[in-house]
Write a protein that holds these residues in place. Structure first.
Motif, PDB file in Angstrom:
ATOM      1  N   LYS A 156       8.064 -22.630  12.175  1.00 50.04           N
ATOM      2  CA  LYS A 156       8.414 -22.923  10.780  1.00 50.04           C
ATOM      3  C   LYS A 156       8.633 -21.644   9.990  1.00 50.04           C
ATOM      4  O   LYS A 156       9.478 -21.591   9.093  1.00 50.04           O
ATOM      5  N   ALA A 157       7.857 -20.609  10.328  1.00 51.51           N
ATOM      6  CA  ALA A 157       7.988 -19.325   9.622  1.00 51.51           C
ATOM      7  C   ALA A 157       9.200 -18.529  10.107  1.00 51.51           C
ATOM      8  O   ALA A 157       9.510 -17.481   9.533  1.00 51.51           O
ATOM      9  N   GLY A 158       9.856 -19.001  11.158  1.00 53.00           N
ATOM     10  CA  GLY A 158      11.002 -18.274  11.701  1.00 53.00           C
ATOM     11  C   GLY A 158      10.605 -17.015  12.447  1.00 53.00           C
ATOM     12  O   GLY A 158      11.426 -16.123  12.647  1.00 53.00           O
ATOM     13  N   ASP A 159       9.349 -16.938  12.876  1.00 52.33           N
ATOM     14  CA  ASP A 159       8.832 -15.756  13.573  1.00 52.33           C
ATOM     15  C   ASP A 159       8.947 -15.970  15.082  1.00 52.33           C
ATOM     16  O   ASP A 159       8.056 -16.521  15.730  1.00 52.33           O
ATOM     17  N   GLY A 160      10.071 -15.517  15.649  1.00 51.05           N
ATOM     18  CA  GLY A 160      10.346 -15.741  17.054  1.00 51.05           C
ATOM     19  C   GLY A 160       9.350 -15.096  17.995  1.00 51.05           C
ATOM     20  O   GLY A 160       8.950 -15.706  18.994  1.00 51.05           O
ATOM     21  N   GLU A 161       8.930 -13.884  17.683  1.00 45.69           N
ATOM     22  CA  GLU A 161       8.004 -13.188  18.577  1.00 45.69           C
ATOM     23  C   GLU A 161       6.628 -13.835  18.568  1.00 45.69           C
ATOM     24  O   GLU A 161       5.980 -13.967  19.603  1.00 45.69           O
ATOM     25  N   ARG A 162       6.198 -14.271  17.392  1.00 45.07           N
ATOM     26  CA  ARG A 162       4.896 -14.951  17.308  1.00 45.07           C
ATOM     27  C   ARG A 162       4.952 -16.299  18.017  1.00 45.07           C
ATOM     28  O   ARG A 162       3.994 -16.697  18.686  1.00 45.07           O
ATOM     29  N   ALA A 163       6.071 -16.996  17.886  1.00 46.12           N
ATOM     30  CA  ALA A 163       6.226 -18.279  18.571  1.00 46.12           C
ATOM     31  C   ALA A 163       6.212 -18.083  20.085  1.00 46.12           C
ATOM     32  O   ALA A 163       5.579 -18.849  20.823  1.00 46.12           O
ATOM     33  N   ALA A 164       6.912 -17.035  20.547  1.00 51.53           N
ATOM     34  CA  ALA A 164       6.964 -16.756  21.980  1.00 51.53           C
ATOM     35  C   ALA A 164       5.580 -16.426  22.523  1.00 51.53           C
ATOM     36  O   ALA A 164       5.167 -16.914  23.579  1.00 51.53           O
ATOM     37  N   GLN A 165       4.855 -15.609  21.793  1.00 48.38           N
ATOM     38  CA  GLN A 165       3.511 -15.223  22.221  1.00 48.38           C
ATOM     39  C   GLN A 165       2.578 -16.429  22.253  1.00 48.38           C
ATOM     40  O   GLN A 165       1.777 -16.598  23.191  1.00 48.38           O
ATOM     41  N   ALA A 166       2.682 -17.286  21.236  1.00 46.73           N
ATOM     42  CA  ALA A 166       1.816 -18.466  21.171  1.00 46.73           C
ATOM     43  C   ALA A 166       2.110 -19.429  22.319  1.00 46.73           C
ATOM     44  O   ALA A 166       1.190 -19.978  22.931  1.00 46.73           O
ATOM     45  N   LEU A 167       3.380 -19.624  22.634  1.00 48.83           N
ATOM     46  CA  LEU A 167       3.745 -20.533  23.715  1.00 48.83           C
ATOM     47  C   LEU A 167       3.368 -19.962  25.078  1.00 48.83           C
ATOM     48  O   LEU A 167       2.913 -20.686  25.964  1.00 48.83           O
ATOM     49  N   ARG A 168       3.552 -18.666  25.235  1.00 54.53           N
ATOM     50  CA  ARG A 168       3.191 -18.042  26.517  1.00 54.53           C
ATOM     51  C   ARG A 168       1.695 -18.218  26.782  1.00 54.53           C
ATOM     52  O   ARG A 168       1.278 -18.593  27.877  1.00 54.53           O
ATOM     53  N   GLY A 169       0.881 -17.961  25.773  1.00 53.23           N
ATOM     54  CA  GLY A 169      -0.555 -18.117  25.933  1.00 53.23           C
ATOM     55  C   GLY A 169      -0.971 -19.563  26.130  1.00 53.23           C
ATOM     56  O   GLY A 169      -1.929 -19.855  26.849  1.00 53.23           O
ATOM     57  N   HIS A 170      -0.228 -20.479  25.508  1.00 55.44           N
ATOM     58  CA  HIS A 170      -0.519 -21.900  25.612  1.00 55.44           C
ATOM     59  C   HIS A 170      -0.282 -22.430  27.021  1.00 55.44           C
ATOM     60  O   HIS A 170      -1.047 -23.267  27.517  1.00 55.44           O
ATOM     61  N   VAL A 171       0.761 -21.937  27.665  1.00 58.47           N
ATOM     62  CA  VAL A 171       1.167 -22.477  28.971  1.00 58.47           C
ATOM     63  C   VAL A 171       0.539 -21.725  30.137  1.00 58.47           C
ATOM     64  O   VAL A 171       0.219 -22.322  31.167  1.00 58.47           O
ATOM     65  N   MET A 172       0.346 -20.426  29.997  1.00 63.73           N
ATOM     66  CA  MET A 172      -0.143 -19.616  31.114  1.00 63.73           C
ATOM     67  C   MET A 172      -1.483 -20.108  31.634  1.00 63.73           C
ATOM     68  O   MET A 172      -2.413 -20.350  30.866  1.00 63.73           O
ATOM     69  N   VAL A 173      -1.565 -20.287  32.936  1.00 59.87           N
ATOM     70  CA  VAL A 173      -2.808 -20.723  33.579  1.00 59.87           C
ATOM     71  C   VAL A 173      -3.284 -19.594  34.479  1.00 59.87           C
ATOM     72  O   VAL A 173      -2.727 -19.335  35.542  1.00 59.87           O
ATOM     73  N   GLN A 174      -4.323 -18.912  34.029  1.00 63.48           N
ATOM     74  CA  GLN A 174      -4.863 -17.789  34.795  1.00 63.48           C
ATOM     75  C   GLN A 174      -6.348 -17.642  34.458  1.00 63.48           C
ATOM     76  O   GLN A 174      -6.855 -18.260  33.537  1.00 63.48           O
ATOM     77  N   GLY A 175      -7.024 -16.835  35.217  1.00 62.52           N
ATOM     78  CA  GLY A 175      -8.436 -16.586  34.953  1.00 62.52           C
ATOM     79  C   GLY A 175      -9.262 -17.858  34.915  1.00 62.52           C
ATOM     80  O   GLY A 175      -9.192 -18.690  35.818  1.00 62.52           O
ATOM     81  N   GLU A 176     -10.029 -18.020  33.858  1.00 62.16           N
ATOM     82  CA  GLU A 176     -10.915 -19.173  33.730  1.00 62.16           C
ATOM     83  C   GLU A 176     -10.143 -20.483  33.674  1.00 62.16           C
ATOM     84  O   GLU A 176     -10.600 -21.505  34.205  1.00 62.16           O
TER      85      GLU A 176
END
Length: 225
Positions: A186-206
């Protein structure tokens, strides 16, 4: 025509669940006659479900050998989630720049629908609504090729993404991550959106360890049933 397709979808989900939980381990044969008897259906929806599963890479179909569960090692699963995370990050980056007002409204509506399922503690309903949430972002990227690739891999990981939501605390965490994604887009912040989605989907560690533990627990429960 719609009813057989709907039945095939339900059969596909049931078989996906059996594959994800280990009830149908890699290499296990998928006998058409046995499946028709088990689910009390004709051969047509079973064949349709097998075709869908084969297209998603979950089943191997060989001429005169029938269908078997595809082999998928934990390392392969990690690799696929790594790629999925990057696909979603790209979709989020583009969506933040390109989503139109009606698409943003649809994304917010999908998010609110997930909230209802979260409040009810209904992981399976949340999962299906979560699929719609992510597909809204894929479409909002306005990149047809990326949308196709993300959708295809999403289908391949469907049972594992669903099972993740059954891990204690994951439903609440997932919804919170969705909120951060919506806010960034909504804020039009592409890099923040990309970072949030990457962290949301990535399955690693715990998170990967939790997924493996959930698979093991469900496999044990299935064996004892």
């Amino acid at each position: 025509m719609d009813e057989p397709l709907s039945l095939a979808d339900r059969l596909r989900e049931s078989i996906e669940e059996d594959i994800a939980t280990g009830k149908l381990p890699p290499g296990a044969p998928l006998d058409e006659a046995e499946l028709t008897q088990r689910f009390g259906v004709s051969r047509t929806p079973v064949r349709e479900a097998m075709v869908q599963l084969a297209a998603a890479g979950m089943v191997d179909i060989r001429h005169r050998r029938g269908a078997t569960v595809a082999q998928l090692s934990p390392q392969r699963l990690i690799e696929m989630f790594e790629v999925m995370a990057e696909f979603e990050a790209m979709c989020g980056r583009y969506a933040a720049r390109r989503m139109q007002a009606d698409q943003l409204a649809a994304l917010e509506a999908a998010h609110l629908a997930c909230e209802t399922a979260r409040n009810a503690g209904d992981a399976d309903t949340y999962y299906h609504l979560n699929e719609n949430f992510h597909h809204q972002i894929y479409a909002g990227s306005h990149n047809g090729f990326l949308c196709e690739q993300a959708t295809t891999l999403h289908r391949r990981l469907r049972p594992y993404r669903r099972l993740q939501l059954r891990v204690k605390g994951r439903l609440q965490a997932s919804f919170g991550e969705h909120q951060a994604i919506v806010d960034a887009i909504k804020a039009g912040d592409g890099e923040r959106a990309a970072q949030a989605l990457r962290g949301h989907v990535m399955v690693q560690g715990e998170r990967f360890a939790d997924l493996m533990a959930a698979l093991s627990q469900l496999r044990t429960a299935t064996e004892q049933a």
